[in-house]
Write a protein that holds these residues in place. Structure first.
Motif, PDB file in Angstrom:
ATOM      1  N   MET A 149     -15.918 -24.355  -1.613  1.00  0.00           N
ATOM      2  CA  MET A 149     -15.888 -24.810  -2.925  1.00  0.00           C
ATOM      3  C   MET A 149     -16.923 -25.728  -3.788  1.00  0.00           C
ATOM      4  SD  MET A 149     -11.635 -25.150  -3.193  1.00  0.00           S
ATOM      5  CE  MET A 149     -11.526 -25.418  -5.159  1.00  0.00           C
ATOM      6  N   ARG A 150     -17.694 -26.007  -2.853  1.00  0.00           N
ATOM      7  CA  ARG A 150     -18.522 -27.248  -3.199  1.00  0.00           C
ATOM      8  C   ARG A 150     -19.557 -26.899  -4.348  1.00  0.00           C
ATOM      9  NH1 ARG A 150     -17.978 -32.236  -0.018  1.00  0.00           N
ATOM     10  NH2 ARG A 150     -16.051 -31.982   0.764  1.00  0.00           N
ATOM     11  N   ALA A 151     -20.242 -25.878  -3.952  1.00  0.00           N
ATOM     12  CA  ALA A 151     -21.178 -25.212  -4.935  1.00  0.00           C
ATOM     13  C   ALA A 151     -20.691 -25.136  -6.298  1.00  0.00           C
ATOM     14  CB  ALA A 151     -21.936 -23.871  -4.331  1.00  0.00           C
ATOM     15  N   GLU A 152     -19.825 -24.380  -6.663  1.00  0.00           N
ATOM     16  CA  GLU A 152     -18.973 -24.161  -7.657  1.00  0.00           C
ATOM     17  C   GLU A 152     -18.676 -25.601  -8.578  1.00  0.00           C
ATOM     18  OE1 GLU A 152     -14.865 -22.616  -9.197  1.00  0.00           O
ATOM     19  OE2 GLU A 152     -15.315 -22.123  -7.370  1.00  0.00           O
ATOM     20  N   ILE A 153     -18.438 -26.586  -7.444  1.00  0.00           N
ATOM     21  CA  ILE A 153     -18.095 -28.074  -8.494  1.00  0.00           C
ATOM     22  C   ILE A 153     -19.426 -28.448  -8.760  1.00  0.00           C
ATOM     23  CG2 ILE A 153     -17.596 -30.402  -7.902  1.00  0.00           C
ATOM     24  CD1 ILE A 153     -15.434 -29.343  -6.040  1.00  0.00           C
ATOM     25  N   THR A 154     -20.387 -28.371  -7.908  1.00  0.00           N
ATOM     26  CA  THR A 154     -22.036 -28.906  -8.060  1.00  0.00           C
ATOM     27  C   THR A 154     -22.521 -28.059  -9.483  1.00  0.00           C
ATOM     28  OG1 THR A 154     -22.187 -29.503  -5.997  1.00  0.00           O
ATOM     29  CG2 THR A 154     -24.133 -29.278  -7.307  1.00  0.00           C
ATOM     30  N   THR A 155     -22.128 -26.759  -9.519  1.00  0.00           N
ATOM     31  CA  THR A 155     -22.671 -26.017 -10.831  1.00  0.00           C
ATOM     32  C   THR A 155     -21.995 -26.410 -11.770  1.00  0.00           C
ATOM     33  OG1 THR A 155     -23.152 -24.194  -9.273  1.00  0.00           O
ATOM     34  CG2 THR A 155     -22.999 -23.551 -11.662  1.00  0.00           C
ATOM     35  N   GLY A 156     -20.621 -26.680 -11.646  1.00  0.00           N
ATOM     36  CA  GLY A 156     -19.886 -27.243 -13.015  1.00  0.00           C
ATOM     37  C   GLY A 156     -20.428 -28.799 -13.667  1.00  0.00           C
ATOM     38  N   TYR A 157     -20.808 -29.341 -12.789  1.00  0.00           N
ATOM     39  CA  TYR A 157     -21.490 -30.769 -13.157  1.00  0.00           C
ATOM     40  C   TYR A 157     -22.804 -30.541 -13.851  1.00  0.00           C
ATOM     41  CZ  TYR A 157     -18.238 -33.235  -9.579  1.00  0.00           C
ATOM     42  OH  TYR A 157     -17.546 -33.773  -9.061  1.00  0.00           O
ATOM     43  N   GLN A 158     -23.472 -29.612 -13.207  1.00  0.00           N
ATOM     44  CA  GLN A 158     -24.778 -29.082 -14.031  1.00  0.00           C
ATOM     45  C   GLN A 158     -24.683 -28.537 -15.322  1.00  0.00           C
ATOM     46  OE1 GLN A 158     -26.403 -26.857 -10.772  1.00  0.00           O
ATOM     47  NE2 GLN A 158     -27.324 -28.552  -9.722  1.00  0.00           N
ATOM     48  N   ARG A 159     -23.680 -27.826 -15.355  1.00  0.00           N
ATOM     49  CA  ARG A 159     -23.325 -27.069 -16.673  1.00  0.00           C
ATOM     50  C   ARG A 159     -22.880 -27.947 -17.729  1.00  0.00           C
ATOM     51  NH1 ARG A 159     -20.811 -23.079 -14.646  1.00  0.00           N
ATOM     52  NH2 ARG A 159     -18.783 -23.996 -14.235  1.00  0.00           N
ATOM     53  N   ALA A 160     -22.062 -29.375 -17.306  1.00  0.00           N
ATOM     54  CA  ALA A 160     -21.849 -30.342 -18.161  1.00  0.00           C
ATOM     55  C   ALA A 160     -23.055 -31.073 -18.586  1.00  0.00           C
ATOM     56  CB  ALA A 160     -20.797 -31.282 -17.649  1.00  0.00           C
ATOM     57  N   GLU A 161     -23.728 -31.541 -17.830  1.00  0.00           N
ATOM     58  CA  GLU A 161     -25.008 -32.030 -17.976  1.00  0.00           C
ATOM     59  C   GLU A 161     -26.064 -31.471 -18.920  1.00  0.00           C
ATOM     60  OE1 GLU A 161     -26.405 -33.249 -13.942  1.00  0.00           O
ATOM     61  OE2 GLU A 161     -24.867 -34.570 -13.902  1.00  0.00           O
ATOM     62  N   ALA A 162     -26.225 -30.176 -18.623  1.00  0.00           N
ATOM     63  CA  ALA A 162     -26.957 -29.125 -19.575  1.00  0.00           C
ATOM     64  C   ALA A 162     -26.542 -29.451 -20.987  1.00  0.00           C
ATOM     65  CB  ALA A 162     -26.853 -27.729 -19.088  1.00  0.00           C
ATOM     66  N   GLU A 163     -25.152 -29.445 -21.206  1.00  0.00           N
ATOM     67  CA  GLU A 163     -24.790 -29.666 -22.610  1.00  0.00           C
ATOM     68  C   GLU A 163     -24.976 -30.994 -23.368  1.00  0.00           C
ATOM     69  OE1 GLU A 163     -20.572 -28.858 -22.789  1.00  0.00           O
ATOM     70  OE2 GLU A 163     -20.784 -26.991 -21.724  1.00  0.00           O
ATOM     71  N   ALA A 164     -25.717 -31.962 -22.692  1.00  0.00           N
ATOM     72  CA  ALA A 164     -26.059 -33.210 -23.305  1.00  0.00           C
ATOM     73  C   ALA A 164     -27.599 -32.841 -23.521  1.00  0.00           C
ATOM     74  CB  ALA A 164     -25.879 -34.314 -22.376  1.00  0.00           C
ATOM     75  N   ASP A 165     -28.044 -33.777 -24.506  1.00  0.00           N
ATOM     76  CA  ASP A 165     -29.513 -33.962 -24.652  1.00  0.00           C
ATOM     77  C   ASP A 165     -30.351 -34.395 -23.528  1.00  0.00           C
ATOM     78  OD1 ASP A 165     -29.160 -33.164 -27.256  1.00  0.00           O
ATOM     79  OD2 ASP A 165     -28.841 -35.245 -28.112  1.00  0.00           O
ATOM     80  N   ALA A 166     -31.549 -34.333 -23.378  1.00  0.00           N
ATOM     81  CA  ALA A 166     -32.268 -34.699 -22.252  1.00  0.00           C
ATOM     82  C   ALA A 166     -32.324 -36.189 -21.847  1.00  0.00           C
ATOM     83  CB  ALA A 166     -33.801 -34.082 -22.474  1.00  0.00           C
ATOM     84  N   ASP A 167     -32.409 -36.619 -23.266  1.00  0.00           N
ATOM     85  CA  ASP A 167     -32.388 -38.207 -23.033  1.00  0.00           C
ATOM     86  C   ASP A 167     -31.183 -39.069 -23.249  1.00  0.00           C
ATOM     87  OD1 ASP A 167     -32.029 -37.834 -25.698  1.00  0.00           O
ATOM     88  OD2 ASP A 167     -33.497 -39.385 -26.327  1.00  0.00           O
ATOM     89  N   PHE A 168     -30.094 -38.375 -23.042  1.00  0.00           N
ATOM     90  CA  PHE A 168     -28.654 -38.780 -23.340  1.00  0.00           C
ATOM     91  C   PHE A 168     -28.437 -40.073 -22.410  1.00  0.00           C
ATOM     92  CE2 PHE A 168     -24.112 -38.427 -22.031  1.00  0.00           C
ATOM     93  CZ  PHE A 168     -23.456 -38.445 -23.435  1.00  0.00           C
ATOM     94  N   SER A 169     -28.272 -39.668 -21.166  1.00  0.00           N
ATOM     95  CA  SER A 169     -27.970 -40.934 -20.219  1.00  0.00           C
ATOM     96  C   SER A 169     -29.058 -41.989 -20.355  1.00  0.00           C
ATOM     97  CB  SER A 169     -27.970 -40.710 -18.719  1.00  0.00           C
ATOM     98  OG  SER A 169     -26.818 -39.685 -18.391  1.00  0.00           O
ATOM     99  N   GLU A 170     -30.298 -41.998 -20.816  1.00  0.00           N
ATOM    100  CA  GLU A 170     -31.136 -42.725 -20.833  1.00  0.00           C
ATOM    101  C   GLU A 170     -30.908 -43.601 -22.262  1.00  0.00           C
ATOM    102  OE1 GLU A 170     -33.943 -45.455 -20.000  1.00  0.00           O
ATOM    103  OE2 GLU A 170     -33.509 -44.092 -18.767  1.00  0.00           O
ATOM    104  N   HIS A 171     -30.557 -43.020 -23.100  1.00  0.00           N
ATOM    105  CA  HIS A 171     -30.271 -43.436 -24.525  1.00  0.00           C
ATOM    106  C   HIS A 171     -29.076 -44.491 -24.303  1.00  0.00           C
ATOM    107  CE1 HIS A 171     -28.620 -44.186 -28.426  1.00  0.00           C
ATOM    108  NE2 HIS A 171     -27.303 -43.755 -28.127  1.00  0.00           N
ATOM    109  N   TYR A 172     -28.063 -44.246 -23.455  1.00  0.00           N
ATOM    110  CA  TYR A 172     -27.001 -45.284 -23.166  1.00  0.00           C
ATOM    111  C   TYR A 172     -27.164 -46.277 -22.225  1.00  0.00           C
ATOM    112  CZ  TYR A 172     -24.106 -42.297 -26.268  1.00  0.00           C
ATOM    113  OH  TYR A 172     -23.498 -41.803 -27.586  1.00  0.00           O
TER     114      TYR A 172
END
Length: 182
Positions: A149-172
């Motif tokens: 199940m772990r690859a599916e979880i990691t892919t889910g995180y990557q999908r969520a991150e892809a929806e954010a702007d490239a500098d999203f985390s850095e901005h905050y």
């Protein structure tokens, strides 16, 4: 070796805890009338809603918690149910803080205590909540989630991150650093 499925979430908690520390520092000063930078609270609400809630909690709720339930943890009367309830409770405190700040900006006097109470209640809730996740729920997830199940979880995180702007985390991160230097 199993793929790590919680370290990303733990890392995100560190940035959230920095905002919580700022709320804990500024809210008592607001209550005594020594701090009235309403923009700090508006930026805090923005950070909490977009980073902590939409970005981070989405990974927990839609990916990790869903995987725990799929793996056999009950949805009701379980650690997952408790975490979801606390997410909702946190959202209520954030709304209370935002409403009081907007009232203060609109010229309503005496909103300082309401701002401080909601900020401190949110901070206390989240500090305790993060400790439960980091110390209990995440280690449990690492133990019980099978490798399949772990690859599916990691892919889910990557999908969520892809929806954010490239500098999203850095901005905050920069926003928090600015207030830390205040």
């Amino acid at each position: 070796m199993k793929a790590d499925i919680t370290q990303t979430l733990v890392d995100e908690h560190s940035l959230i805890l920095r905002m919580i520390a700022l709320l804990e520092k500024n809210a008592p000063r607001t209550a005594t009338g020594d701090y009235s930078n309403w923009q700090f609270y508006l930026d805090g609400v923005d950070f909490i809603r977009k980073y902590a809630d939409r970005f981070h909690h989405a990974k927990e709720e839609d990916v990790l918690f869903a995987a725990l339930v799929k793996n056999g943890m009950p949805r009701e009367n379980s650690p997952v149910a408790a975490m979801l309830m606390e997410h909702d409770q946190g959202r209520a405190y954030v709304l209370g803080m935002e409403t009081a700040v907007k009232e203060a900006l609109g010229g309503h006097a005496g909103r300082e205590n309401t701002i401080a109470e909601n900020a401190l209640a949110y901070a206390a809730l989240l500090r305790d909540h993060i400790a439960k996740e980091d110390d209990i729920l995440y280690p449990l997830a690492e133990r019980v989630i099978p490798e399949a199940m772990r690859a599916e979880i990691t892919t889910g995180y990557q999908r969520a991150e892809a929806e954010a702007d490239a500098d999203f985390s850095e901005h905050y991160r920069q926003l928090i650093e600015t207030y830390e230097q205040e």
